[in-house]
Design a protein around this motif. Sequence first.
Motif, mmCIF file in Angstrom:
data_model
loop_
_atom_site.group_PDB
_atom_site.id
_atom_site.type_symbol
_atom_site.label_atom_id
_atom_site.label_comp_id
_atom_site.label_asym_id
_atom_site.label_seq_id
_atom_site.Cartn_x
_atom_site.Cartn_y
_atom_site.Cartn_z
ATOM 1 N N ALA A 123 0.839 -1.206 0.000
ATOM 2 C CA ALA A 123 0.000 0.000 0.000
ATOM 3 C C ALA A 123 0.873 1.255 0.000
ATOM 4 C CB ALA A 123 -0.909 -0.007 1.224
ATOM 5 N N ARG A 124 1.898 1.247 0.848
ATOM 6 C CA ARG A 124 2.796 2.411 0.957
ATOM 7 C C ARG A 124 3.600 2.591 -0.342
ATOM 8 N NH1 ARG A 124 3.988 7.208 3.044
ATOM 9 N NH2 ARG A 124 6.166 7.514 3.542
ATOM 10 N N SER A 153 2.766 1.685 -3.412
ATOM 11 C CA SER A 153 1.884 2.209 -4.474
ATOM 12 C C SER A 153 1.677 3.709 -4.287
ATOM 13 C CB SER A 153 0.517 1.523 -4.438
ATOM 14 O OG SER A 153 0.678 0.158 -4.625
ATOM 15 N N GLU A 154 1.421 4.094 -3.034
ATOM 16 C CA GLU A 154 1.168 5.502 -2.721
ATOM 17 C C GLU A 154 2.384 6.363 -3.103
ATOM 18 O OE1 GLU A 154 1.070 7.956 1.439
ATOM 19 O OE2 GLU A 154 0.369 5.900 1.505
ATOM 20 N N LEU A 155 3.565 5.901 -2.709
ATOM 21 C CA LEU A 155 4.787 6.687 -2.978
ATOM 22 C C LEU A 155 5.098 6.748 -4.470
ATOM 23 C CD1 LEU A 155 7.087 5.461 -0.063
ATOM 24 C CD2 LEU A 155 6.348 7.809 -0.444
ATOM 25 N N LYS A 185 3.088 6.522 -6.926
ATOM 26 C CA LYS A 185 2.118 7.412 -7.597
ATOM 27 C C LYS A 185 2.487 8.869 -7.320
ATOM 28 C CE LYS A 185 -1.764 4.242 -7.641
ATOM 29 N NZ LYS A 185 -2.836 3.693 -6.844
ATOM 30 N N GLU A 186 2.805 9.141 -6.060
ATOM 31 C CA GLU A 186 3.151 10.507 -5.643
ATOM 32 C C GLU A 186 4.356 11.038 -6.430
ATOM 33 O OE1 GLU A 186 4.085 12.193 -1.316
ATOM 34 O OE2 GLU A 186 2.648 10.541 -1.365
ATOM 35 N N TYR A 236 4.668 5.363 -10.962
ATOM 36 C CA TYR A 236 3.865 4.157 -10.749
ATOM 37 C C TYR A 236 3.678 3.378 -12.062
ATOM 38 C CZ TYR A 236 0.137 1.095 -9.144
ATOM 39 O OH TYR A 236 -0.610 -0.018 -8.835
ATOM 40 N N CYS A 295 11.688 7.259 -2.850
ATOM 41 C CA CYS A 295 10.588 6.363 -2.449
ATOM 42 C C CYS A 295 11.119 5.274 -1.522
ATOM 43 C CB CYS A 295 9.963 5.682 -3.673
ATOM 44 S SG CYS A 295 9.055 6.765 -4.748
ATOM 45 N N ASP A 299 8.187 5.027 6.288
ATOM 46 C CA ASP A 299 7.559 6.172 6.951
ATOM 47 C C ASP A 299 8.437 6.669 8.112
ATOM 48 O OD1 ASP A 299 5.599 7.981 6.966
ATOM 49 O OD2 ASP A 299 4.076 6.738 7.934
#
Lengths: 238, 300
Positions: B113-114, B116-118, B120-121, B125, B146, B152
């Motif tokens: 999840a993390r 994918s989020e990073l 994309k950010e 991605y 990333c 985190d």
Amino acid sequence: MKCLAIAKKDIMMYYLKGPVVIFGILLPLFLFLAFWVGRDLPLNFLMAGLLSMTVFFASTSVSPVIAPWEGQMRTLERLLVCPVSTSTIIFGDVIASLSFGICMSLIPLLLALCFGFTPNPVIIPAILLAAFCFSCLGLLFSAYPTNLPSTVMMISSLVRFPLIFISGIFIPVQELPAWGKAVSMISPLTYFTDIARDSFGMNSFLPIYLDFIILAGFSIGFLVSAIKLHEHALLRRL
Amino acid sequence: MIAIEAEGLKKKFGDVEALKCVSFKVKRGEIFGFLGPNGAGKTTTVRILTGIIKPDSGKARVNGYDVVEETLKAKESIGVLPEVSNAYPDLTAWQNIMLIASLYGMRKRDAEARASELLKEFGIYERKDAKVRGFSKGMKQRLMLCMALISDPEILFLDEPTSGLDVQSARMIREKILEIANEGRTVFLTSHNMDEVNMLCDRIAVINKGKIVTIDTPERLKSRVGGNVAIEVSFGGKVELNMENAEKVGDKYVIYTADPYKTICEVVDFARKSGAEIVSINTRTPTLEDAFLKLLEVEG
């Protein structure tokens, strides 16, 4: 398990590298052919020799190239800043290397089965222990802090080839002169070859339990030395 | 509260003293710039703080953990973007980031999840399944960031994060650094880009020859340059301007002054008397680069 993550990375990165394929697959095959062709030798003797060479060359082909390659590709610092100890990195490298040795050992084992030989099951733990021992030995080759894989492969060849000739693969230890027997005792490969011979129905030079104990002793010695030496060498590669 | 603390760090490599008693503190939530010329001891300091090498003497604590005694705990609480480091070229971006997540002991679902989020950010991605070998330098650096952020972390060490990047990638990374700091996290930033340091950092430490020269805010450092205003004057032809605080820089002179009106009058008087032609005359406040060079000059 962090060491498994490192092993997985090593498998994906290094199994198909040139030196690994050449020294781990092609070299034992050609050495075996050179030994076999034109000579009238019993098949079980040949199979035991091929198995020993394959496990030895395959298990010592992956572990020496990892550290110099990581230094050369500049991926080492990224790895070192992660929360992993040097021991974990070393264990990961050993797992990747011994897995290669174990996989490659299936080829001579299957070949033996095709020729109608069923080795004694004691060969299975012997392969696992020998692959571990030789992988740790391989790590000692890369303890010299260079980032050139070719230099490490040269060092490893300087050690591996003499070991092949003194370990009873081509001439059984029993048939060596007294000085030859003494020299063969310093090679860990001697003890695995001895177990392989026994499992293929030939006489072993030492009791099998003693071969296992000595191989285990070599493994511990190589592993501890590898961890100590790499703790210093890894930093000099940055 | 203190996020990073170095106390009397010393390190020698053979006969070379890389660090001579380096001490500083970084507050939580701060963007702390670490500046110095090549070979000043920046990388050695960062490597000690990130647990790669051990100091010969002195103490360092990161997030409350001693980097020598509790190395793994200290490493677990930080994210690092090393200066000379690459992602694995024969692995995909996704495999690289998941490898780092595994080494931080993250659960697979959380890591995915993390990641994918990073990805994309940071706009990579769509290339997550491509091998890193084919990435541009900007994409590689964004992936490295990333990887540094996957766990985190409370504290982020960034060594030359925008060096050699295109404008778009550099700006994206700078914006992300500010975002991270706004979330209350600490950033330890090493950079040669003075504009970047000036723009981002709350405080700056300058290190030279293994010693901390000064620690201060960018504005205070700039105000130390012998005056509040820099006057840049360019003459037509070769002219020797003999004025206090005048330095020849390229085809112009830079004069630092607290009284710009008086100094401009003096320059104009000089031009009249000597018959020199003034091509241009500008005023500007001293830059961080001016302050940095001045400090190094004073230190010898």
